[in-house]
Design an enzyme around this catalytic site. Sequence first.
Site, mmCIF file in Angstrom:
data_model
loop_
_atom_site.group_PDB
_atom_site.id
_atom_site.type_symbol
_atom_site.label_atom_id
_atom_site.label_comp_id
_atom_site.label_asym_id
_atom_site.label_seq_id
_atom_site.Cartn_x
_atom_site.Cartn_y
_atom_site.Cartn_z
ATOM 1 N N GLY A 1 -13.662 4.379 11.286
ATOM 2 C CA GLY A 1 -12.749 4.163 12.382
ATOM 3 C C GLY A 1 -12.347 2.959 12.448
ATOM 4 O O GLY A 1 -12.804 2.028 13.298
ATOM 5 N N GLU B 1 -16.864 -3.400 0.102
ATOM 6 C CA GLU B 1 -15.702 -2.537 -0.224
ATOM 7 C C GLU B 1 -14.894 -3.224 -1.282
ATOM 8 O O GLU B 1 -14.809 -2.415 -2.344
ATOM 9 C CB GLU B 1 -14.695 -2.376 0.895
ATOM 10 C CG GLU B 1 -13.780 -1.206 0.904
ATOM 11 C CD GLU B 1 -12.965 -0.889 2.116
ATOM 12 O OE1 GLU B 1 -11.939 -0.334 1.833
ATOM 13 O OE2 GLU B 1 -13.132 -1.624 3.075
ATOM 14 N N ASN C 1 -3.308 -6.026 -0.030
ATOM 15 C CA ASN C 1 -3.241 -7.016 -0.998
ATOM 16 C C ASN C 1 -2.661 -8.380 -0.626
ATOM 17 O O ASN C 1 -3.021 -9.521 -1.095
ATOM 18 C CB ASN C 1 -2.436 -6.694 -2.537
ATOM 19 C CG ASN C 1 -3.224 -5.576 -3.126
ATOM 20 O OD1 ASN C 1 -4.168 -5.014 -2.555
ATOM 21 N ND2 ASN C 1 -2.946 -5.253 -4.353
ATOM 22 N N GLU C 2 -1.648 -8.088 0.527
ATOM 23 C CA GLU C 2 -0.913 -9.354 0.920
ATOM 24 C C GLU C 2 -2.265 -10.170 1.551
ATOM 25 O O GLU C 2 -2.443 -11.325 1.840
ATOM 26 C CB GLU C 2 -0.101 -9.062 2.192
ATOM 27 C CG GLU C 2 1.243 -8.594 1.224
ATOM 28 C CD GLU C 2 1.126 -7.065 0.544
ATOM 29 O OE1 GLU C 2 0.149 -6.364 1.259
ATOM 30 O OE2 GLU C 2 1.897 -6.908 -0.044
#
Lengths: 399, 367
Positions: free
Chosen positions: A127, A244, A385-386
């Site tokens: 979340g 991650e 990715n930005e």
Amino acid sequence: MNAEFTPQELQFQEDVRQFLEAEFPKDIRAKVDNRIRLEKDDYVRWQKLLYQKGWAAPNWPEEHGGTGWSAVQKYIFAEEMARVGAPEPVAFGMKMVAPVIYTYGNEEQKKRFLPDILASNVWWCQGYSEPNSGSDLASLKTSAVRDGDHYVVNGTKTWNTLGQYADWIFCLVRTDNSVKKQEGISFLLIDMKTPGIKVNPIYLIDGTPEVNEVYFEDVRVPVENLIGEENQGWTYAKVLLTHERTNIAGVPRSKVRLEKLRSLAANTADGNGGNVGDDPIFQKKIAEAEIQVLALEYTELRALAAVSVGKAPGPESSILKVVGTEVAQFIDELYMELAGLQSLPFVPDQFSADFAGVEIGENGAAATALNYFNNRKASIYGGSNEIQKNIICKAVLGL
Amino acid sequence: MLQDSVQKFVQRHYSFDDRNAILASPIGYSEECWALFAELGWLTVPFAEEDGGFGGLATDLMVLMEEFGKAMVVEPFVPTAVLGGGIVAALGNAEQKSAMLAALMEGRLQLAGAFYETGGRYNLANVATSATREGEDYVVSGEKILVLNGAHAAGLVVSVRTSGDQRDATGISILHIDSASAGVKRQEYTTVDGHKAAQIRFENVRVPAANLIGEEGAALNALEQVVDRATLCVSAEAVGALDALLQKTVEYSKTRKQFGTAIGTFQALQHRMADMFIECQLARSIVMMAAMKLDSDIDADEKAKAVSAAKSRVGKAIRKVGQEAVQLHGGIGITNELDVGHLFKRVTGIETLFGNTDYHTARFAQK
């Protein structure tokens, strides 16, 4: 770091191969080979087999059930898993919340949560994002207000992956509105059965309800479910995001997919008496992807070598996220191009386990455009990715 | 005038919600809208005046298709009027034309062109479906893939081999096959971009010899020209859809706030939208070039080359603009809730239709 494996490492590779050959369920492998979407039961059944072998969580510290493997062993394991199409454990419990719990949780929390994550008894979901807080995650508004021994949680979380299966959710919540936005966030674990939680599916453009909106209305959460200190959640979350990202390069999977693509292309008629595999334009594209994966692989190995000498995964892991997702998306494009006209039929039933009709398109051609559509998410999730490039600019280049 | 008429139609009948309702209906397009297409004269646009049409100019088709593209129109205009009707207009005899074209233009006849086969990729000369003469009939056996409008069309316009080997340029004929004929087995489906299509097997289907359209064994040139016009049509459709993607992305970037400001104020994103704009303009230009060449007197090879140039360049723009529109929208861009994801799927589908970017780049080089 060596380019060649040692005899011990080769033996380890052999052990992993034998284990996968014997234990990876044939029915799940058939599903993977036939592009059939895996169900909760498939993931859980497989993860429990890994758990029984003691291999459920290679990245965890040994004291909590990790394998104690070297970086090279972890690498070999991931590569062998990908080779047979064995799904990696669902990330939310094993790779995302567990590192936060064993790093910042108290002893009670470690005892309470980690064994069930390791044994895949409990399914976790995330979340984080909210409708108005995507890339600017720290602006999140879901509030947790202390009321006696509880927090009362109100707000909406979105892009919640596979929350329909989840027993627990880990959330970033706002516990202080009066300070800088990053400094008023806490990390809270919430039982999905708590009254006041509602899960609504969001359908993606491939037609699947893979993500959800999760609504919290006066949800009472015991204070013992707070991880670490109140208002320190952002610090914990950043560590989690780094974990991650190290798992996001997907090198083994991309290598296997390219290998399969090559053999598929060699068996796909070009309409002129030859096959697509002989087409220099297509050959060039596959080669470019392979070269990119090699460069990514050695970038990852360099990062792993740094971690193994004691450095935490740093902002360099952003490279792995950006390049890993982009090359995976490029491979999606190549599969779709190879499938040609048969990428166009929308026949998802064909890829369900109980499909009994006549299949349209060969070799899963009709799944290729859907995969391409679905996987556009990869450059958006996990910190877009930005955002990764912002991290590189700030933390690496000092801009 | 055409542009104006489509825009008014879209305003009244073809909102995103209207389209979703149409997609959810059993036949997957709107019969009411189709009747309007006829009433407004759009079904006459592909045909020459001597065939009772509006003039048959590619430049007019371009205008019409661009507007269809912006609204993601799913009615089977291209399969019926450009492919099926195009073959009848190019090769049909007077009797066939009078029997079919008037009905088509009045909205009473639906057609589909069945030209592609498994293993044939985009090669229209790759025809394994055979038609063998038996008395007054042809007997047809074989299978066609991705027959757009193949599920509902009454008439199937099918490329068949009447002589020669599987990839010979000669020996290809066109038959008009009643879709209700015995032995026509249709597997109906929706495409990933919302259009209805079918995979069709012909099992010893008996077709009257009078249903041969054009000369036996000599259909390939006309077939390629008709498919080229259809290719120009979907390229123009993509130009409209890409413009819509750009416009929606720019609008979104002005309203979506992150880090306390509209994301459209970030220069990194502004430049990407400028690149999208450049792609849209180049796509528009090259489609216009191809349409003008199709309407000129240059030879068939040069026309084919122009169409391949357009499809190739538009395909490149599709990849770039489609992906960037989704990326700049973020998660919401890949949900079914927003039109952006649907536009992305449609342009991606177009990229593959009638030959993908690599195919048309190679064809351009060879012509």
